[in-house]
Design an enzyme around this catalytic site. Sequence first.
Site, PDB file in Angstrom:
ATOM      1  N   LEU A 237       8.074   3.469   1.380  1.00 49.68           N
ATOM      2  CA  LEU A 237       7.903   2.304   0.503  1.00 49.68           C
ATOM      3  C   LEU A 237       7.807   0.995   1.282  1.00 49.68           C
ATOM      4  CD1 LEU A 237      10.470   3.215  -2.308  1.00 49.68           C
ATOM      5  CD2 LEU A 237       8.026   3.756  -2.189  1.00 49.68           C
TER       6      LEU A 237
ATOM      7  N   HIS B 120       4.638  -1.313  -2.880  1.00 51.36           N
ATOM      8  CA  HIS B 120       5.347  -0.480  -3.857  1.00 51.36           C
ATOM      9  C   HIS B 120       6.403  -1.303  -4.599  1.00 51.36           C
ATOM     10  CE1 HIS B 120       4.247   2.548  -0.641  1.00 51.36           C
ATOM     11  NE2 HIS B 120       3.707   3.114  -1.713  1.00 51.36           N
TER      12      HIS B 120
ATOM     13  N   GLN C  87      -3.637  -2.027  -7.909  1.00 50.79           N
ATOM     14  CA  GLN C  87      -5.091  -2.223  -7.888  1.00 50.79           C
ATOM     15  C   GLN C  87      -5.666  -1.876  -6.519  1.00 50.79           C
ATOM     16  OE1 GLN C  87      -5.493  -6.288  -9.314  1.00 50.79           O
ATOM     17  NE2 GLN C  87      -6.091  -5.517 -11.316  1.00 50.79           N
TER      18      GLN C  87
ATOM     19  N   LEU D  19      -1.172  -4.102   2.313  1.00 57.52           N
ATOM     20  CA  LEU D  19      -0.105  -3.217   2.773  1.00 57.52           C
ATOM     21  C   LEU D  19      -0.428  -1.775   2.407  1.00 57.52           C
ATOM     22  CD1 LEU D  19       3.137  -5.243   1.920  1.00 57.52           C
ATOM     23  CD2 LEU D  19       1.753  -5.271   3.995  1.00 57.52           C
TER      24      LEU D  19
ATOM     25  N   SER E 161       0.998   2.459   3.592  1.00 60.71           N
ATOM     26  CA  SER E 161       1.877   3.284   4.434  1.00 60.71           C
ATOM     27  C   SER E 161       1.134   3.690   5.704  1.00 60.71           C
ATOM     28  CB  SER E 161       2.316   4.527   3.670  1.00 60.71           C
ATOM     29  OG  SER E 161       2.885   4.133   2.450  1.00 60.71           O
TER      30      SER E 161
END
Length: 281
Positions: free
Chosen positions: A35, A39, A153, A189, A191
């Site tokens: 996260l 998130h 989005q 952003l 992961s």
Amino acid sequence: MQIFTTTQDLRDFIDQFKSQNPTKTIGLVPTMGALHKGHLSLIEASLVTCDCSIVSIFVNPTQFGENEDFNQYPRKKEADLHICSKAGVNVVFMPEIAQMYPLDSALQTTFNAPKAMSNVLEGKTRPGHFDGVLQVVLKLFNLVRPNKAFFGQKDAQQLLIIQKMVQDLFLPLEIVPCPIVRDKEGLALSSRNAYLSADGIKQALKISASLNAITKAIMRGVKESQQLKEVALEVLEGLEIEYLVIVNHSLQNIEQIHKNSTLILIVARVEGVRLLDNLWF
Ligand code: AMP
């Protein structure tokens, strides 16, 4: 914060919550973990609008292709739990694969995404990806029975396909789209940004810069898709671009942009990492 790892424990909690709080609302934030602030923005949107916020953390095998990064995908259980607990999440659901796919050792999907929207763009290079996404999202909707579910989005095609599923199947919940969260320099952003070197991050910044260049061109009055693409391509020079498209909400290419129904999508590879970014106009 309660943590459930089995579907049964989650179902029991939902049954009890709904019977004890018939007028209260449940918000669901589906994630694959690792996260970050992107998130967190979805989680915060749930916390402010719903009485009970449930975050699922599950790296879903059916949405990964054979040669994709399922095994390498970052898994950060402790850090994720810390973030959720600090944010004030009510429940984290983090099942093992066998909980989500108990009858399906081959991990086949039984539910397919509409072809016209799922065989293009992300689906073109990742066949079956959206079938896997819908399979797990529908499972989560059925387990949690949320009033609202929150999606970024950032994954524009995913969001549109999920919205279509909800409409087509009369699913009784609201999909809440949440804006893209970026770092202070503009990088969306993700992961997967963790795979990038410092130089890679610098290269990757060209992606959001190209979208800013498009925004400025639109503000100057440019409407032609081709012209807008040329503006972006100039900024993206040196990057391996997988696609740059200007489409409507059915993901069909359009010649000219239209307010409120246009999406500009970019996927580029930097140091072998696929990076997605987009602009909702
Ligand atoms: P993932 O864990 O990558 O499956 O993402 C879970 C949810 O977070 C999806 O709805 C994503 O669209 C959303 N998300 C991921 N990154 C961002 C971001 N930078 N800004 C907003 N939402 C994001």
